[in-house]
Design a protein around this motif. Structure first.
Motif, PDB file in Angstrom:
ATOM      1  N   ALA A 163      -4.983  -9.586 -52.999  1.00 39.35           N
ATOM      2  CA  ALA A 163      -3.923 -10.363 -53.934  1.00 39.35           C
ATOM      3  C   ALA A 163      -2.727  -9.406 -54.089  1.00 39.35           C
ATOM      4  O   ALA A 163      -1.510  -9.621 -54.303  1.00 39.35           O
ATOM      5  N   VAL A 164      -3.016  -7.976 -53.941  1.00 37.39           N
ATOM      6  CA  VAL A 164      -1.831  -7.002 -54.229  1.00 37.39           C
ATOM      7  C   VAL A 164      -1.552  -6.258 -53.101  1.00 37.39           C
ATOM      8  O   VAL A 164      -0.446  -6.228 -52.580  1.00 37.39           O
ATOM      9  N   ARG A 165      -2.587  -5.833 -52.233  1.00 36.57           N
ATOM     10  CA  ARG A 165      -2.451  -4.978 -51.127  1.00 36.57           C
ATOM     11  C   ARG A 165      -1.929  -5.686 -49.890  1.00 36.57           C
ATOM     12  O   ARG A 165      -2.427  -6.699 -49.354  1.00 36.57           O
ATOM     13  N   PRO A 166      -0.719  -5.568 -49.233  1.00 34.05           N
ATOM     14  CA  PRO A 166      -0.084  -6.395 -48.483  1.00 34.05           C
ATOM     15  C   PRO A 166      -1.073  -6.540 -46.882  1.00 34.05           C
ATOM     16  O   PRO A 166      -0.968  -7.658 -46.743  1.00 34.05           O
ATOM     17  N   ALA A 167      -1.911  -5.593 -46.641  1.00 34.05           N
ATOM     18  CA  ALA A 167      -2.530  -5.782 -45.402  1.00 34.05           C
ATOM     19  C   ALA A 167      -4.223  -5.968 -45.668  1.00 34.05           C
ATOM     20  O   ALA A 167      -4.792  -6.232 -44.711  1.00 34.05           O
ATOM     21  N   ALA A 168      -4.636  -6.061 -46.768  1.00 31.52           N
ATOM     22  CA  ALA A 168      -5.972  -6.340 -47.213  1.00 31.52           C
ATOM     23  C   ALA A 168      -6.387  -7.783 -46.762  1.00 31.52           C
ATOM     24  O   ALA A 168      -5.761  -8.659 -47.387  1.00 31.52           O
TER      25      ALA A 168
ATOM     26  N   LEU B 123      -3.132 -12.660 -45.246  1.00 29.69           N
ATOM     27  CA  LEU B 123      -1.989 -13.344 -45.350  1.00 29.69           C
ATOM     28  C   LEU B 123      -0.819 -12.327 -45.251  1.00 29.69           C
ATOM     29  O   LEU B 123      -0.608 -11.212 -46.091  1.00 29.69           O
ATOM     30  N   PHE B 124      -0.129 -12.524 -44.151  1.00 32.87           N
ATOM     31  CA  PHE B 124       1.131 -11.547 -43.914  1.00 32.87           C
ATOM     32  C   PHE B 124       2.431 -12.179 -44.492  1.00 32.87           C
ATOM     33  O   PHE B 124       2.478 -13.223 -44.083  1.00 32.87           O
TER      34      PHE B 124
ATOM     35  N   ALA C 157      -6.764   3.395 -45.678  1.00 33.11           N
ATOM     36  CA  ALA C 157      -7.527   2.921 -44.666  1.00 33.11           C
ATOM     37  C   ALA C 157      -8.983   3.348 -44.469  1.00 33.11           C
ATOM     38  O   ALA C 157      -8.855   4.788 -44.355  1.00 33.11           O
ATOM     39  N   PRO C 158     -10.203   2.615 -44.162  1.00 32.36           N
ATOM     40  CA  PRO C 158     -11.342   3.449 -43.957  1.00 32.36           C
ATOM     41  C   PRO C 158     -11.416   4.275 -42.600  1.00 32.36           C
ATOM     42  O   PRO C 158     -12.028   5.284 -42.574  1.00 32.36           O
ATOM     43  N   GLY C 159     -10.530   3.982 -41.672  1.00 33.59           N
ATOM     44  CA  GLY C 159     -10.393   4.722 -40.376  1.00 33.59           C
ATOM     45  C   GLY C 159      -9.643   5.830 -40.432  1.00 33.59           C
ATOM     46  O   GLY C 159      -9.852   6.855 -39.568  1.00 33.59           O
ATOM     47  N   THR C 160      -9.144   6.435 -41.582  1.00 39.41           N
ATOM     48  CA  THR C 160      -8.338   7.469 -41.587  1.00 39.41           C
ATOM     49  C   THR C 160      -9.330   8.900 -41.349  1.00 39.41           C
ATOM     50  O   THR C 160     -10.503   8.828 -41.983  1.00 39.41           O
ATOM     51  N   ARG C 161      -8.942   9.656 -40.486  1.00 36.86           N
ATOM     52  CA  ARG C 161     -10.000  10.863 -40.235  1.00 36.86           C
ATOM     53  C   ARG C 161      -9.133  12.124 -40.263  1.00 36.86           C
ATOM     54  O   ARG C 161      -7.841  11.999 -40.212  1.00 36.86           O
ATOM     55  N   ALA C 162      -9.733  13.064 -40.105  1.00 35.60           N
ATOM     56  CA  ALA C 162      -8.970  14.450 -40.070  1.00 35.60           C
ATOM     57  C   ALA C 162      -8.584  14.707 -38.656  1.00 35.60           C
ATOM     58  O   ALA C 162      -9.063  14.172 -37.839  1.00 35.60           O
ATOM     59  N   PRO C 163      -7.311  15.552 -38.496  1.00 35.53           N
ATOM     60  CA  PRO C 163      -6.900  15.702 -37.277  1.00 35.53           C
ATOM     61  C   PRO C 163      -7.878  16.342 -36.142  1.00 35.53           C
ATOM     62  O   PRO C 163      -8.572  17.045 -36.742  1.00 35.53           O
ATOM     63  N   GLY C 164      -7.921  15.857 -35.059  1.00 35.43           N
ATOM     64  CA  GLY C 164      -8.729  16.141 -33.997  1.00 35.43           C
ATOM     65  C   GLY C 164     -10.191  15.937 -34.032  1.00 35.43           C
ATOM     66  O   GLY C 164     -10.747  16.329 -33.060  1.00 35.43           O
ATOM     67  N   THR C 165     -10.668  15.141 -35.040  1.00 33.71           N
ATOM     68  CA  THR C 165     -12.158  14.710 -35.238  1.00 33.71           C
ATOM     69  C   THR C 165     -12.271  13.490 -34.528  1.00 33.71           C
ATOM     70  O   THR C 165     -11.431  12.719 -34.378  1.00 33.71           O
ATOM     71  N   ARG C 166     -13.479  13.313 -34.190  1.00 39.37           N
ATOM     72  CA  ARG C 166     -13.964  12.072 -33.509  1.00 39.37           C
ATOM     73  C   ARG C 166     -15.190  11.273 -34.146  1.00 39.37           C
ATOM     74  O   ARG C 166     -16.278  11.245 -33.610  1.00 39.37           O
ATOM     75  N   PRO C 167     -15.391  11.018 -35.449  1.00 41.26           N
ATOM     76  CA  PRO C 167     -16.531  10.645 -36.123  1.00 41.26           C
ATOM     77  C   PRO C 167     -16.690   9.094 -35.756  1.00 41.26           C
ATOM     78  O   PRO C 167     -15.988   8.724 -35.212  1.00 41.26           O
TER      79      PRO C 167
ATOM     80  N   ARG D 243     -15.076  -0.048 -48.473  1.00 43.36           N
ATOM     81  CA  ARG D 243     -14.829   1.147 -47.854  1.00 43.36           C
ATOM     82  C   ARG D 243     -13.387   1.623 -47.636  1.00 43.36           C
ATOM     83  O   ARG D 243     -13.020   2.713 -47.252  1.00 43.36           O
ATOM     84  N   THR D 244     -12.499   0.969 -48.306  1.00 39.77           N
ATOM     85  CA  THR D 244     -10.952   1.643 -48.456  1.00 39.77           C
ATOM     86  C   THR D 244     -11.176   2.722 -49.362  1.00 39.77           C
ATOM     87  O   THR D 244     -12.033   2.823 -50.089  1.00 39.77           O
ATOM     88  N   ARG D 245     -10.234   3.660 -49.293  1.00 37.94           N
ATOM     89  CA  ARG D 245     -10.151   4.856 -49.801  1.00 37.94           C
ATOM     90  C   ARG D 245      -9.279   4.798 -50.866  1.00 37.94           C
ATOM     91  O   ARG D 245      -7.933   4.419 -50.768  1.00 37.94           O
ATOM     92  N   SER D 246      -9.881   4.956 -52.076  1.00 39.81           N
ATOM     93  CA  SER D 246      -8.804   4.924 -53.415  1.00 39.81           C
ATOM     94  C   SER D 246      -8.329   6.273 -53.657  1.00 39.81           C
ATOM     95  O   SER D 246      -9.342   7.210 -53.989  1.00 39.81           O
ATOM     96  N   ILE D 247      -7.047   6.627 -53.596  1.00 41.11           N
ATOM     97  CA  ILE D 247      -6.381   7.911 -53.978  1.00 41.11           C
ATOM     98  C   ILE D 247      -5.771   7.751 -55.299  1.00 41.11           C
ATOM     99  O   ILE D 247      -5.202   7.081 -55.617  1.00 41.11           O
ATOM    100  N   GLU D 248      -5.906   8.976 -56.199  1.00 42.54           N
ATOM    101  CA  GLU D 248      -5.515   9.216 -57.242  1.00 42.54           C
ATOM    102  C   GLU D 248      -5.022  10.722 -57.667  1.00 42.54           C
ATOM    103  O   GLU D 248      -5.637  11.580 -57.307  1.00 42.54           O
ATOM    104  N   PHE D 249      -3.710  10.883 -58.101  1.00 43.67           N
ATOM    105  CA  PHE D 249      -3.052  11.863 -58.688  1.00 43.67           C
ATOM    106  C   PHE D 249      -2.939  11.761 -60.219  1.00 43.67           C
ATOM    107  O   PHE D 249      -2.209  10.828 -60.452  1.00 43.67           O
ATOM    108  N   ARG D 250      -3.536  12.655 -60.985  1.00 41.17           N
ATOM    109  CA  ARG D 250      -3.231  12.325 -62.367  1.00 41.17           C
ATOM    110  C   ARG D 250      -3.326  13.343 -63.276  1.00 41.17           C
ATOM    111  O   ARG D 250      -3.488  14.742 -62.543  1.00 41.17           O
TER     112      ARG D 250
END
Length: 536
Positions: free
Chosen positions: A59-64, A120-121, A475-485, A527-534
């Motif tokens: 309901a909040v996140r545009p692409a979810a 819902l886009f 997104a769950p698919g985010t990966r480190a540069p150059g890696t192929r998990p 599996r979405t990554r939740s990021i927090e700076f506090r």
């Protein structure tokens, strides 16, 4: 590995129940005509579905997506049956994405053996356009009008960052408000746009329904598709006949006024100058011969089997979402950049590459295998490849190959922001530098084409207690540069290892602390990554 956030068990639904509930849900969203998260959640509960954690995020996140898990494995024909049920209720799906226009959203549906997903886009609704036209013709101040009707986001940078939900959708428009005598705003509506309750099955029928709906509020048109009041006018025109993407051109404009009318010596009231004849781009499509359409570059399927994997690999290595870098990658891999350039004005470019001949039945499968060999396995139900600053998806038909390049927040950007935060950077400057806040004026922001990219659902709380805080999702698919998990859990592990190399050892799973600053990355059940700076 990062800890999983503890939440309630997801509800399970029978396929039979969803055959009725999902059409009900989409019809309820259309009826409510709102993007507010509370209204979307109310539509979920109104039809007997459960408001769970997935629904709250969607309901909040545009692409979810709204996810509805099946109690038993769905049969192979489930998606076809669900689409038939939705079509019976809402009318035919339209466009390359086979989605339904339901006012302020385009609704897409995907079914698998374990769940059904509804996305819902946000799109610009005819109800919003009609309200804007009514007020425009009343002669209201142009800039105030543009802010009120969300052609410009008039909120402060901190307010925007604190609430990046789909509720604050701003349509893609072209503004010329600097000339006080003749301000103008134009926007392109996809030809799939529908008036409330419209079931028209083709572009001409949908446009006729829109004009009828607008006429109910504005009164009879001065001429076909044009309403004028004094010096203000609002027009609706079919899109360019030479366009390969059908659209409707909507314009809010100001016309010049002529001096006294009539022959010499005859006085008369100032008359509104007649509108200029429609440009060629505004002429009805029926007047254009097929030969007038531009010839798109064509490629053999064999060429694309080599060029597309090489292009996607090139984009991954460039680590950039800038238009110049994308165009350079197309040119470097033998693909015509001129045909791509217009698409890059969109935040989510969709490039059509036309075949010289119809590919065989296994073309898309072989193409996906070739891409995977170059850049690793895809992620998500849409089978996209994470390329750092971009994600890529491909879809083949018997006539063309569709390539979508959507912006994404990369591990490199996350690493830089985390290092800066843990070093004690001043919060406002840090949030602006890393694009969590946009400190430009509303007019400068509105002039962006494409709009500036920000992380998903980013929120910044500068006045929080005990100190500033920022959160968003990756997104769950985010990966480190150059890696192929091989899977999403391994991708998260690669990101954590990449962060550790830059930030030093973590205090706990996915958690780094330096003095009173904390940075965390957690895996949600989706599996979405939740990021927090506090701040401690």
């Amino acid at each position: 590995m990062s800890e999983t956030r503890a939440i309630d068990e997801a509800p399970l639904y029978s396929a039979e129940f969803l055959m009725t509930a999902l059409p009900d849900f989409l019809e309820e969203v259309w009826r409510r005509d709102s993007r507010r998260p509370d209204d979307l959640l109310a539509a979920v509960s109104a039809v007997g579905l459960t408001v769970d954690d997935d629904a709250r995020v969607a309901a909040v996140r545009p692409a979810a997506p709204f996810r509805f898990r099946l109690a038993e494995a769905g049969e192979a024909t489930l998606e076809r049956k669900l689409r038939a049920a939705v079509t019976k209720r809402l009318g035919k799906a339209s466009g390359d994405d086979r989605a339904w226009n339901i006012g302020r959203f385009r609704a897409g549906l995907i079914a698998s053996a374990t769940r059904v997903e509804v996305r819902l886009f946000a799109v610009y609704a005819v109800t919003e356009m009609r309200a804007a036209a009514v007020e425009w013709l009343e002669g209201t101040d142009a800039e105030d009008w543009a802010i009120r009707h969300r052609f410009i986001d008039g909120r402060s940078p901190s307010e925007q960052a604190a609430d990046a939900s789909r509720e604050h959708f701003v349509p893609r428009s072209y503004l010329d408000l600097d000339d006080e005598e003749s301000p103008r705003v134009t926007l392109l509506l996809p030809a799939t746009t529908r008036a409330p309750g419209s079931r028209a099955a083709d572009d001409a029928g949908r446009l006729a329904d829109i004009e009828s709906y607008v006429t109910e509020a504005l009164g009879p048109a001065t001429e076909e598709g044009r309403w004028a009041r004094g010096a203000r006018e609002f027009t609706l025109r079919p899109g360019a006949p030479t366009s390969r993407r059908p659209y409707v051109n909507a314009a809010f404009s100001t016309v010049a006024t002529a001096g006294p009318a009539g022959p010499a010596g005859t006085s008369g009231p100032a008359a509104t100058a007649p509108a200029a004849a429609p440009a060629a781009s505004d002429a009805p499509p029926a007047t254009a011969p097929e030969s007038a359409r531009p010839k798109a570059p064509e490629y053999s399927p064999d060429h694309l089997l080599t060029a597309i994997p090489a292009l996607i690999d090139d984009l991954w290595r460039r680590e950039s979402r800038d238009a110049d870098a994308i165009l350079a990658a197309f040119e470097a891999n033998g693909l015509a950049a001129d045909d791509v350039r217009p698409e890059l004005s969109s935040l989510h470019p969709y490039v059509h590459l036309v075949f010289t001949a119809e590919p065989d039945a296994g073309f898309e499968r072989r193409l996906r295998a070739a891409i995977t060999k170059r850049v690793g396995k895809p992620s998500g139900t849409d089978k996209h490849w994470n390329l750092g600053h971009l994600t890529a998806t491909v879809t083949a038909t018997n006539r063309s190959l569709g390539l979508r390049l959507s912006p994404d927040y990369s591990a490199i950007e996350l690493r830089d922001a985390a290092a800066d935060w843990l070093q004690g950077a001043e919060a406002t400057a840090w949030a602006t530098r890393h694009r969590y806040l946009d400190d430009r004026s509303p007019l400068d922001r509105a002039a962006d084409s494409p709009p500036r990219f920000f992380p998903s659902a980013v929120r910044v709380y500068l006045d929080a207690s005990p100190g500033p805080r920022a959160t968003f999702f990756m997104a769950p698919g985010t990966r480190a540069p150059g890696t192929r998990p091989d899977d999403d859990d391994a991708r998260l592990a690669s990101v954590e290892q990449y962060l550790t190399e830059a930030l030093g050892p973590a205090e706990g799973p996915g958690r780094w602390v330096r003095e009173n600053r904390v940075f965390t990355i957690r895996r949600m059940r989706s599996r979405t990554r939740s990021i927090e700076f506090r701040t401690l």
